[in-house]
Design a protein around this motif. Structure first.
Motif, PDB file in Angstrom:
ATOM      1  N   ARG A   1       0.839  -1.206   0.000  1.00 13.20           N
ATOM      2  CA  ARG A   1       0.000   0.000   0.000  1.00 13.20           C
ATOM      3  C   ARG A   1       0.874   1.257   0.000  1.00 13.20           C
ATOM      4  NH1 ARG A   1      -5.192  -1.606   0.734  1.00 13.20           N
ATOM      5  NH2 ARG A   1      -5.474  -3.662   1.688  1.00 13.20           N
ATOM      6  N   LEU A   2       1.995   1.215   0.708  1.00 13.49           N
ATOM      7  CA  LEU A   2       2.932   2.338   0.656  1.00 13.49           C
ATOM      8  C   LEU A   2       3.477   2.522  -0.760  1.00 13.49           C
ATOM      9  CD1 LEU A   2       5.067   1.958   3.928  1.00 13.49           C
ATOM     10  CD2 LEU A   2       3.184   3.543   3.477  1.00 13.49           C
ATOM     11  N   ALA A   3       3.822   1.413  -1.414  1.00 14.72           N
ATOM     12  CA  ALA A   3       4.333   1.497  -2.783  1.00 14.72           C
ATOM     13  C   ALA A   3       3.279   2.097  -3.714  1.00 14.72           C
ATOM     14  CB  ALA A   3       4.758   0.108  -3.266  1.00 14.72           C
ATOM     15  N   LEU A   4       2.023   1.698  -3.526  1.00 13.70           N
ATOM     16  CA  LEU A   4       0.948   2.251  -4.353  1.00 13.70           C
ATOM     17  C   LEU A   4       0.807   3.748  -4.127  1.00 13.70           C
ATOM     18  CD1 LEU A   4      -1.707  -0.577  -3.905  1.00 13.70           C
ATOM     19  CD2 LEU A   4      -0.589   0.076  -6.045  1.00 13.70           C
ATOM     20  N   ARG A   5       0.936   4.160  -2.883  1.00 13.75           N
ATOM     21  CA  ARG A   5       0.807   5.599  -2.576  1.00 13.75           C
ATOM     22  C   ARG A   5       1.950   6.398  -3.193  1.00 13.75           C
ATOM     23  NH1 ARG A   5       1.182  10.093  -2.378  1.00 13.75           N
ATOM     24  NH2 ARG A   5       0.623  11.631  -0.761  1.00 13.75           N
ATOM     25  N   LEU A   6       3.157   5.898  -3.110  1.00 15.43           N
ATOM     26  CA  LEU A   6       4.318   6.654  -3.579  1.00 15.43           C
ATOM     27  C   LEU A   6       4.416   6.697  -5.099  1.00 15.43           C
ATOM     28  CD1 LEU A   6       7.107   5.600  -1.038  1.00 15.43           C
ATOM     29  CD2 LEU A   6       5.474   7.498  -0.922  1.00 15.43           C
ATOM     30  N   THR A   7       3.829   5.726  -5.784  1.00 14.35           N
ATOM     31  CA  THR A   7       3.972   5.661  -7.246  1.00 14.35           C
ATOM     32  C   THR A   7       2.748   6.175  -7.995  1.00 14.35           C
ATOM     33  OG1 THR A   7       3.147   3.361  -7.277  1.00 14.35           O
ATOM     34  CG2 THR A   7       5.533   3.674  -7.080  1.00 14.35           C
ATOM     35  N   VAL A   8       1.762   6.711  -7.285  1.00 12.39           N
ATOM     36  CA  VAL A   8       0.522   7.083  -7.961  1.00 12.39           C
ATOM     37  C   VAL A   8       0.750   8.146  -9.031  1.00 12.39           C
ATOM     38  CG1 VAL A   8      -0.061   8.781  -6.157  1.00 12.39           C
ATOM     39  CG2 VAL A   8      -1.857   7.808  -7.595  1.00 12.39           C
ATOM     40  N   ALA A   9       1.635   9.112  -8.771  1.00 13.56           N
ATOM     41  CA  ALA A   9       1.859  10.186  -9.757  1.00 13.56           C
ATOM     42  C   ALA A   9       2.502   9.645 -11.025  1.00 13.56           C
ATOM     43  CB  ALA A   9       2.745  11.272  -9.143  1.00 13.56           C
ATOM     44  N   ILE A  10       3.466   8.747 -10.873  1.00 15.96           N
ATOM     45  CA  ILE A  10       4.119   8.177 -12.051  1.00 15.96           C
ATOM     46  C   ILE A  10       3.149   7.288 -12.821  1.00 15.96           C
ATOM     47  CG2 ILE A  10       5.871   6.508 -12.796  1.00 15.96           C
ATOM     48  CD1 ILE A  10       7.774   7.642 -10.845  1.00 15.96           C
ATOM     49  N   ARG A  11       2.360   6.504 -12.116  1.00 14.49           N
ATOM     50  CA  ARG A  11       1.422   5.605 -12.804  1.00 14.49           C
ATOM     51  C   ARG A  11       0.382   6.387 -13.598  1.00 14.49           C
ATOM     52  NH1 ARG A  11      -1.513   3.156  -9.368  1.00 14.49           N
ATOM     53  NH2 ARG A  11      -0.615   3.799  -7.374  1.00 14.49           N
ATOM     54  N   GLU A  12      -0.002   7.546 -13.090  1.00 14.28           N
ATOM     55  CA  GLU A  12      -0.946   8.386 -13.833  1.00 14.28           C
ATOM     56  C   GLU A  12      -0.326   8.898 -15.124  1.00 14.28           C
ATOM     57  OE1 GLU A  12      -2.006  11.435 -11.130  1.00 14.28           O
ATOM     58  OE2 GLU A  12      -3.488  10.219 -10.042  1.00 14.28           O
ATOM     59  N   THR A  13       0.991   9.099 -15.101  1.00 12.33           N
ATOM     60  CA  THR A  13       1.683   9.598 -16.299  1.00 12.33           C
ATOM     61  C   THR A  13       1.957   8.494 -17.304  1.00 12.33           C
ATOM     62  OG1 THR A  13       2.738  11.358 -15.032  1.00 12.33           O
ATOM     63  CG2 THR A  13       3.770  10.742 -17.114  1.00 12.33           C
ATOM     64  N   THR A  14       2.480   7.373 -16.824  1.00 10.77           N
ATOM     65  CA  THR A  14       2.870   6.302 -17.750  1.00 10.77           C
ATOM     66  C   THR A  14       1.681   5.472 -18.213  1.00 10.77           C
ATOM     67  OG1 THR A  14       3.263   4.715 -15.943  1.00 10.77           O
ATOM     68  CG2 THR A  14       5.106   6.129 -16.595  1.00 10.77           C
ATOM     69  N   GLY A  15       0.638   5.397 -17.403  1.00  7.40           N
ATOM     70  CA  GLY A  15      -0.496   4.545 -17.743  1.00  7.40           C
ATOM     71  C   GLY A  15      -0.211   3.069 -17.580  1.00  7.40           C
ATOM     72  N   SER A  16       0.937   2.744 -17.013  1.00  8.94           N
ATOM     73  CA  SER A  16       1.317   1.344 -16.811  1.00  8.94           C
ATOM     74  C   SER A  16       0.769   0.844 -15.483  1.00  8.94           C
ATOM     75  CB  SER A  16       2.841   1.203 -16.828  1.00  8.94           C
ATOM     76  OG  SER A  16       3.230  -0.090 -16.399  1.00  8.94           O
ATOM     77  N   SER A  17       0.431  -0.449 -15.430  1.00  5.10           N
ATOM     78  CA  SER A  17      -0.058  -1.051 -14.189  1.00  5.10           C
ATOM     79  C   SER A  17       1.063  -1.628 -13.344  1.00  5.10           C
ATOM     80  CB  SER A  17      -1.074  -2.160 -14.504  1.00  5.10           C
ATOM     81  OG  SER A  17      -0.447  -3.214 -15.224  1.00  5.10           O
ATOM     82  N   ALA A  18       2.324  -1.517 -13.820  1.00  6.45           N
ATOM     83  CA  ALA A  18       3.438  -2.030 -13.046  1.00  6.45           C
ATOM     84  C   ALA A  18       3.510  -1.306 -11.706  1.00  6.45           C
ATOM     85  CB  ALA A  18       4.751  -1.848 -13.806  1.00  6.45           C
TER      86      ALA A  18
END
Length: 452
Positions: free
Chosen positions: A179-196
């Protein structure tokens, strides 16, 4: 018994698996990774957002402010590099307000996520290959402090989706770390569109969508160097592939080698060969052998205790004497009738004692029956046993503790832990009344009066 079987069977094949890390090294890894994660959380959830709120469009408010440059980094979704900034404002301002220094206030770095990945592998025991490929929707079915993690397991002949159930909630639990990883990567995931799941920004302004094998190896070396992690004064060679072995070894020790708790994700043979057969568990295996031998020794020294129901069953079906007592059916009569009685028990064979020579009378003291595999104790012997228990308790008050323990400690333990629990409270109460109503000499074996 599976531990004993594994230990005696020896290694499977010629492959020697890597060892687990020692508890000393694990504590260093855990503390260092937690320090990195805590710093990342403060930077990305407090310091960065606070500075971003102060920022304005640098084209209007100027480029000579960290807040304004951070505003531009956010607007460009992390893509702004020092070279691009230098082209607009010159090398001096680009160096002073470098995007490489400011971007980590909004986007996680490889060091941040490496620390999270390391902690997750330590706490979950998931294979590195599977952990690296986790996706942002991997958490399933949260329920009462646990959550399922869906992951792709790579096998020799293909891939398959698996799930494991792990602790959830706290930031130290496997679920909480994801859950911490999901919180910290939310901005990048919104940009890349990747589910990694493991996405971070490099110093060059590149948004990555995963850890390669070479990247993990490189980051592991940097992590060890940055935190000075050592083992016996030497830098640790950190391989995340060993973290699963480290987790498995800890589970193995906590459960005492119980294979049903240890084989998750593997067959028993694979678990034994690749995760139990490692140097750091050798002491546990050797202790298992010692414990097994001690158990066998104790069993050989323990009397057989027959409940009234078992005694009645043998009277009705003496043919089962071999199964229950290890004696021929013809010998069950003397054992149950009292013809083979000694003071505290009946005896399978007074002239074949495990403490003496076959053909000669048993050489141990009169209460040695309580630690003898030849002894058979029935309800008939309870009064004598309770009378003897009263005697040894009385001796305790007037005998030095060490001497009393050496003489009577084991006998008392056998009476209280092995014999009395086999009988009902009513049987024990009746036997106690009989024991208290008779003179002590009446409990001596009848064969002592043969010459009187």
């Amino acid at each position: 018994m599976r531990r004993l079987a594994h230990t005696s069977a020896g290694p499977v094949g010629s492959y020697t698996p890597r060892d687990a890390y020692s508890p000393y090294v694990v504590e260093q890894l855990r503390a260092a990774a937690r320090s990195d994660v805590d710093q990342a959380l403060r930077r990305l959830t407090l310091e960065g957002p606070m500075l971003l709120e102060q920022g304005q469009d640098p084209r209007v408010a100027g480029w000579d402010s960290d807040a304004n440059v951070l505003w531009e980094i956010h607007r460009s979704r992390g893509m702004l590099t020092r070279q691009q900034l230098a082209q607009q404002v010159g090398q001096s301002l680009a160096d002073e307000h470098s995007p490489g220094r400011l971007a980590p206030l909004l986007y996680p770095t490889s060091r941040d996520l490496f620390a999270l990945l390391l902690l997750f592998c330590l706490e979950s025991g998931m294979e590195l290959e599977a952990a690296r490929d986790l996706t942002s929707d991997c958490l399933k079915n949260p329920n009462r402090g646990y959550v399922q993690i869906e992951y792709l397991k790579r096998r020799r002949h293909g891939q398959e989706w698996n799930t494991i159930r792990v602790r959830d909630g706290s930031s130290n639990s496997p679920g909480g770390l994801l859950r911490l990883a999901l919180r910290l990567t939310v901005a990048i995931r919104e940009t890349t569109g990747s589910s990694a799941l493991w996405q971070f920004r490099t110093k060059e302004g590149i948004l990555t969508t995963g850890f390669s094998t070479s990247a993990v190896t490189h980051m592991a070396r940097r992590f060890v160097s940055a935190h000075g992690i050592s083992d016996e004064s030497r830098p640790v060679e950190l391989r995340l592939s060993r973290l699963r072995k480290t987790y498995k070894a800890a589970v193995y020790k906590v459960t005492g080698g119980r294979m049903s708790a240890f084989v998750q994700g593997h067959s028993p043979d694979v678990a034994a060969a690749h995760y139990a057969n490692i140097p750091s568990l050798r002491d546990l295996h050797e202790q298992a052998v010692a414990d097994g031998l001690q158990d066998a020794f104790n069993e050989a020294r323990s009397p057989s205790v027959l409940t009234p129901e078992e005694e009645e069953h043998l009277i009705q079906r003496p043919i089962e004497a071999g199964q229950l007592l290890g004696v021929p059916p013809k010998e069950i009569g003397p054992l149950l009738s009292g013809a083979s009685d000694l003071w505290l028990s009946s005896c399978r064979d007074f002239f074949d004692s495990p403490f003496g020579t076959k053909g000669k009378a048993c050489p141990v003291s009169f209460f040695g029956c309580l630690g003898c595999g030849n002894a058979v104790i029935t309800r008939r012997k309870l009064p004598a046993i309770l009378a003897f228990l009263n005697h040894i308790e009385a001796e305790r008050a007037k005998t030095p503790e060490a001497e009393w323990t050496a003489r009577f400690g084991e006998a008392r333990k056998q009476i209280l832990r092995l014999i009395l629990p086999k009988f009902s409270a009513s049987d024990v109460l009746s036997a106690k009344a009989v024991a208290e109503s008779l003179e002590p000499l009446l409990f001596l074996p009848s064969n002592l009066f043969g010459g009187l």
